[in-house]
Structure formats: C-alpha cells, structure tokens
Scaffold this motif. Structure first.
Motif, PDB file in Angstrom:
ATOM      1  N   GLY A  65       0.800  -1.214   0.000  1.00 51.78           N
ATOM      2  CA  GLY A  65       0.000   0.000   0.000  1.00 51.78           C
ATOM      3  C   GLY A  65       0.831   1.261   0.000  1.00 51.78           C
ATOM      4  O   GLY A  65       0.284   2.362  -0.082  1.00 51.78           O
ATOM      5  N   SER A  66       2.167   1.124   0.077  1.00 51.03           N
ATOM      6  CA  SER A  66       3.017   2.314   0.055  1.00 51.03           C
ATOM      7  C   SER A  66       3.032   2.910  -1.343  1.00 51.03           C
ATOM      8  O   SER A  66       2.980   2.185  -2.336  1.00 51.03           O
ATOM      9  N   ASP A  67       3.098   4.245  -1.415  1.00 54.78           N
ATOM     10  CA  ASP A  67       3.154   4.873  -2.742  1.00 54.78           C
ATOM     11  C   ASP A  67       4.593   5.034  -3.225  1.00 54.78           C
ATOM     12  O   ASP A  67       4.853   5.563  -4.290  1.00 54.78           O
ATOM     13  N   LYS A  68       5.557   4.555  -2.438  1.00 56.05           N
ATOM     14  CA  LYS A  68       6.968   4.648  -2.834  1.00 56.05           C
ATOM     15  C   LYS A  68       7.414   3.320  -3.459  1.00 56.05           C
ATOM     16  O   LYS A  68       6.903   2.263  -3.084  1.00 56.05           O
ATOM     17  N   PRO A  69       8.385   3.367  -4.364  1.00 55.24           N
ATOM     18  CA  PRO A  69       8.868   2.119  -4.959  1.00 55.24           C
ATOM     19  C   PRO A  69       9.518   1.213  -3.917  1.00 55.24           C
ATOM     20  O   PRO A  69      10.290   1.681  -3.079  1.00 55.24           O
ATOM     21  N   VAL A  70       9.167  -0.075  -3.962  1.00 52.10           N
ATOM     22  CA  VAL A  70       9.732  -1.076  -3.057  1.00 52.10           C
ATOM     23  C   VAL A  70      10.488  -2.094  -3.917  1.00 52.10           C
ATOM     24  O   VAL A  70       9.891  -2.777  -4.744  1.00 52.10           O
ATOM     25  N   ILE A  71      11.784  -2.148  -3.744  1.00 49.13           N
ATOM     26  CA  ILE A  71      12.609  -3.050  -4.546  1.00 49.13           C
ATOM     27  C   ILE A  71      12.952  -4.272  -3.692  1.00 49.13           C
ATOM     28  O   ILE A  71      13.573  -4.140  -2.629  1.00 49.13           O
ATOM     29  N   VAL A  72      12.530  -5.444  -4.134  1.00 47.49           N
ATOM     30  CA  VAL A  72      12.761  -6.677  -3.380  1.00 47.49           C
ATOM     31  C   VAL A  72      14.031  -7.354  -3.890  1.00 47.49           C
ATOM     32  O   VAL A  72      14.159  -7.651  -5.077  1.00 47.49           O
ATOM     33  N   ILE A  73      14.971  -7.567  -2.971  1.00 51.15           N
ATOM     34  CA  ILE A  73      16.268  -8.141  -3.334  1.00 51.15           C
ATOM     35  C   ILE A  73      16.417  -9.536  -2.716  1.00 51.15           C
ATOM     36  O   ILE A  73      16.141  -9.733  -1.530  1.00 51.15           O
TER      37      ILE A  73
END
Lengths: 97, 151
Positions: A65-73
């Motif tokens: 639900g965050s409006d910021k990019p979430v990069i999964v590593i």
C-alpha cells in the motif's frame, strides 16, 4: 538532480540491511549517483521519510500500500541484482526532483 | 582486517546440524565460549528468525544471524561455521545454507567496520568458493593474510 533518500530495511536495521547498504553504496559509486542511504528496522521503517526502499521479500510486506517504490532483493551481496532491479528507478527519480 | 575478528576458536568447518535452530545454536556457542555474548543473545537470534522470517539468508547459501545488542551482547565479534550437509532455513530463494555467520555488536554503529570487511570479502565469489571447500581455521587465516597482502 534530486538527492534521493534510499532506505534499506531488515529486522533490526543492524545486519542484513547494513550489508545491503554496502552493496548499494558500491553500485551508486560505480554509477556516479549521489544519494543518501540509510538502514531501518522492522518496527520503525514505515515511519521514516524515504523516496525508495530496498528490502527482502519477507520485509517487503511492511510496505503493502506504500506509494513509494519497493525493490525486493534476493541476494544482498549481488551488485548485479541491485543494478538490474534498482538502477533505472533510482536514475528516474533522481532526475524528476 | 577481517582476520582481526577471526581467531581459530571462532571458526568451525563441516559442522553437522539437523535444523536451522541447531545451526544457530552451534555458531552461537563459539561466541558464548569466547565471552563475546551470553546464551540469551543466541536464544534471541533464534527467536528473531521465528518472529521476522528467514530473511537472514542474505545470499544463496549464506545466512547472517544476529540479534539486538541489549539481548546479551558483551563485545563486537563474529563466528563462521560451514554446514555440511547444508541446512534449510526456510528461505525459498537462498536455501540451503552452507555458511552461517553469527555476529554480535554492542551498539548500532561500532560493528559496521567488521561487517564492511565481511561484505567486501563475501562479494568476491572466489572467496565464497574458498570458504565452502576449506577444512581448517588455519587454512582460512592464511588465506585471509595472503589476500590482505595483495590488497
């Protein structure tokens, strides 16, 4: 150019996220990108101010639900994975600001 | 330098562990024996994986176990064990784990230098491959001394 605030998140903000920060700092340096990188933990990450977050699959659930990019590593030691998943968006956001 | 943190008593190769909890217990035991942390700290490392999930497997085959300083950390330090056979930690991307590093820091910052040394070492895949095939602490320490000399 905007100086991005890039957050690295793990359970305690001390170990895994610190390793991820070191890998990301190396990628940023190699690509001549100036950004602020900082670690945060499971309990306080959501309250931080940031432009983009890098974290593990488990911890990424915190940011639903965050409006910021979430990069999964998956591999925190892999510059190649961080570049492949994150470099384009970091460049794009840096230029927008 | 990495070898400054790695006396032979903190290194074990080809450790047998039937599950991830035992693996962390055995890696942690080396720290407890050297009075780097208390047993409570190691119990907290195991509990952290129950609470937060197996994200501690940071790279294929490599796990980094730790807890918060206030859970019984006494000094900055780390132990390295290789697991043979490798052990599943429940991380579908990076299991099974053959290399377990258990570390301990006394605050939020003073262990960063140690982790930096460790990360720099592990980012080089040749070093990872060496860790998986080495048999004695002395061989590892000699290898670290040689690679530091080349730097």
């Amino acid at each position: 150019m905007k100086k991005l605030k890039i957050m690295l998140v793990c359970g305690f903000g001390l170990g895994s996220s610190m390793i991820l920060k070191m890998t990301l700092d190396k990628v940023l340096k190699n690509n001549a990108i100036n950004a602020e990188t900082f670690c945060s933990d499971e309990a306080t990450a959501r309250g931080q101010f940031f432009d983009i977050v890098f974290t593990s699959e488990e911890m990424s659930k915190l940011f639903h639900g965050s409006d910021k990019p979430v990069i999964v590593i998956k591999n925190f030691l892999s510059s190649a994975e961080l570049e492949e998943k994150g470099l384009e968006i970091i460049r794009k956001l840096s230029q927008e600001g | 330098m990495l070898r400054d943190y790695l006396q032979p008593e903190l290194i074990r190769f080809h450790v047998k562990a039937q599950d991830w909890q035992t693996a962390i217990y055995l890696g942690g035991e080396l720290l407890v024996n050297q009075q780097i942390c208390t047993q409570k700290y190691i119990d907290a490392c195991i509990q952290a994986s129950y609470d937060l999930g197996p994200y501690m497997v940071i790279s294929p085959g490599i796990a980094l176990a730790h807890s918060r300083p206030e859970n019984g950390a006494l000094q900055i330090g780390m132990s390295i064990i290789t697991l043979d056979p490798a052990v599943n930690f429940g991380n579908k991307n990076n299991d099974p784990v053959g290399l377990l590093i258990t570390f301990c820091g006394i605050d939020h910052n003073s262990h960063i230098g140690m982790l930096q040394e460790l990360a720099t070492f592990l980012m080089d895949e040749r070093n990872q491959q060496f860790l998986f095939k080495v048999n004695t602490a002395e061989e590892l320490i000699t290898y670290l001394q040689d690679s530091e000399r080349k730097m």
